[in-house]
Write an enzyme that holds these catalytic residues in place. Structure first.
Site: not given
Ligand code: FRU
Length: 460
Positions: A24, A81, A204
């Protein structure tokens, strides 16, 4: 493992790490002429592992300078993240000598060696930097303590309704919203989901931001849907609605998921804080085969940055559209003579009715895209190159994708190709497909069936 590079597939316009694994994009923030890109990073191997934040900066979003790792794991866990903001009004108190800080908000992922992952837990923490390179973690971490297993990916945004900081994070099958005045103390204000969650599991990497359309402000919520058996792989959903300062409400009903990208190689995408436009970068590959991809010393890339807007379309109503930031780096299109100029190019194909465009190489492989008989755009990598490295990658589900156009009549297809990743923008970005391909030899020829004209653009 991606240690078997077949040949050099490294893109030129797309960010890749110098070596080893990324996933990510994290901490996308603009300050004083610099775009910062952080990434989920395993510095020790070209596959997923203990997560750090890699760091790079760019002045134009295409040429990136690698910087030292910004965040390392510590006693609270590895660094999952998150996001970053430019705290220009010094709300956090982390500024120094009049210099406003960049404040990163991230997930500490806790895993106890020897225990199973069901006992893992996730909490939110912060770190700051006043030189844009070195980050210091806050001694009061975690700022959002928890013992929940799926509670991650905080995205801080400017809550313009209540004039404070907003935060959205993924909490299992839904997202939670928070508010803060100082980025340290957070108060929960609302939830969205699980209605509308097509992941059959966890969401997510959410993001929430306003866009203007038809003279009004609409808010767009992005959520990446985790992979599972049911949904066949990770993609990013979006919702259009309103934000009252506490929570998000979606316009209309949930019928089927809307994706920001119909391709399979754009996941966990989020937008830049503090930039003059709403610019998104995603992870340019998919969880279900990323760990096997044949790229050698590195694994994972980022999509091209794209500017987002809302467009009122005749057949699909309001849609999220994207425009590639790489377009400015290509010259005027020239009529194509059927040959391709190397491994980085853009094609603009215009026409009406069904059309198949084929990129071909000496190895007899071809990568197809176009518009079919049903007025759907499609992309087809079934015969485009290497695929034996992963059964999933080789499957039809991941290889041939179509999606209805939101317009009738004439169309315009814009394809940016960069060694091993293709981004197809249809009808001014109201449909986008991002797909990776690994041709054994470079594509050298292009043909188009039907009633179409091809312009080829090379880098300026
Ligand atoms: C999404 C994700 C995030 C998590 C990170 C771990 O791709 O699973 O939810 O924070 O990757 O690397």
């Amino acid at each position: 493992m991606s240690t078997n590079g077949i040949r050099n597939f490294r893109p030129e316009l797309h960010y890749t790490p110098e070596s080893n694994w990324i996933n990510d994009p994290n901490g996308l923030v603009y300050e004083n002429g610099n775009y910062h890109l952080f990434a989920q990073y395993n510095p020790d191997a070209a596959h997923w592992g203990p997560m750090h934040w890699a760091h790079a900066v760019s002045r134009d979003l295409i040429h990136w300078q690698h910087l030292p790792i910004a965040l390392y794991p510590d006693e609270l866990g590895t660094i999952f993240s998150g996001s970053a903001v430019y705290d220009s009004k010094h709300t956090s108190g982390f500024g120094k000598d009049g210099k406003a800080p960049i404040v990163a908000v991230f997930t500490h992922h806790h895993h106890e060696e020897g225990t199973d992952h069901a006992q893992d837990y996730e909490q939110q923490s912060i770190a700051w930097s006043t030189d844009g390179v070195h980050f210091e973690k806050y001694e009061g971490n975690p700022v959002l303590p928890s013992r929940a297993r799926d509670f991650r990916d905080p995205k801080v945004f400017r809550n313009t309704v209540k004039n404070c900081w907003g935060l959205v994070l993924a909490a299992g099958d839904r997202v939670h919203f928070y508010a803060s005045k100082d980025l340290k103390n957070w108060e929960k204000t609302g939830e969205f989901g699980p209605e509308g969650n097509y992941s059959q599991g966890v969401w997510e990497c959410p993001d929430l931001f306003p866009l203007e359309v038809n003279g009004e402000t609409r808010w767009v919520l992005l959520v990446s849907m985790g992979r599972n058996e049911e949904n066949h792989g990770a993609r990013t959903q979006y919702f259009i609605g309103s934000f009252d300062g506490d929570t998000f409400t979606c316009d209309g009903r949930f019928t089927e998921p809307e994706f920001i990208d119909c391709g399979f190689d754009n996941y966990a995408g989020v937008t830049f804080d503090n930039a003059s436009e709403r610019i998104l970068i995603g992870w340019g590959i998919n969880w279900v085969y990323a760990n096997e991809s044949p790229t050698g010393e590195y694994c994972g890339d980022m999509t091209l940055p794209r500017t987002l807007s809302l467009v009122d379309t005749p057949k699909g109503g309001l849609r999220l559209a994207g425009a590639s930031k790489a377009d400015a780096f290509f010259g005027e299109g020239v009529a194509c003579d059927g040959t391709l100029p190397g491994e980085v190019f853009k094609l603009t194909v215009t026409g009406e009715g069904p059309c198949t465009v084929a990129l071909q190489n000496d190895a007899g492989q071809q990568f197809l895209f176009g518009v079919n008989e049903q007025n759907e755009a499609f992309i087809d990598r079934r015969a485009a190159g290497a695929k034996d490295f992963s059964e999933v990658f080789a499957s039809d589900w991941y290889s041939v994708i179509s999606a209805p156009r939101f317009y009738d009549g004439a169309w315009k297809l814009e394809l940016t190709f960069d060694h091993s990743i293709a981004e197809l923008f249809l009808d001014n970005g109201t449909r986008i497909f991002t797909q990776v391909v690994y041709p054994d030899t470079p594509y050298t020829a292009v043909t188009a069936s039907g009633n179409a004209g091809i312009l080829v653009h090379t880098l300026k």
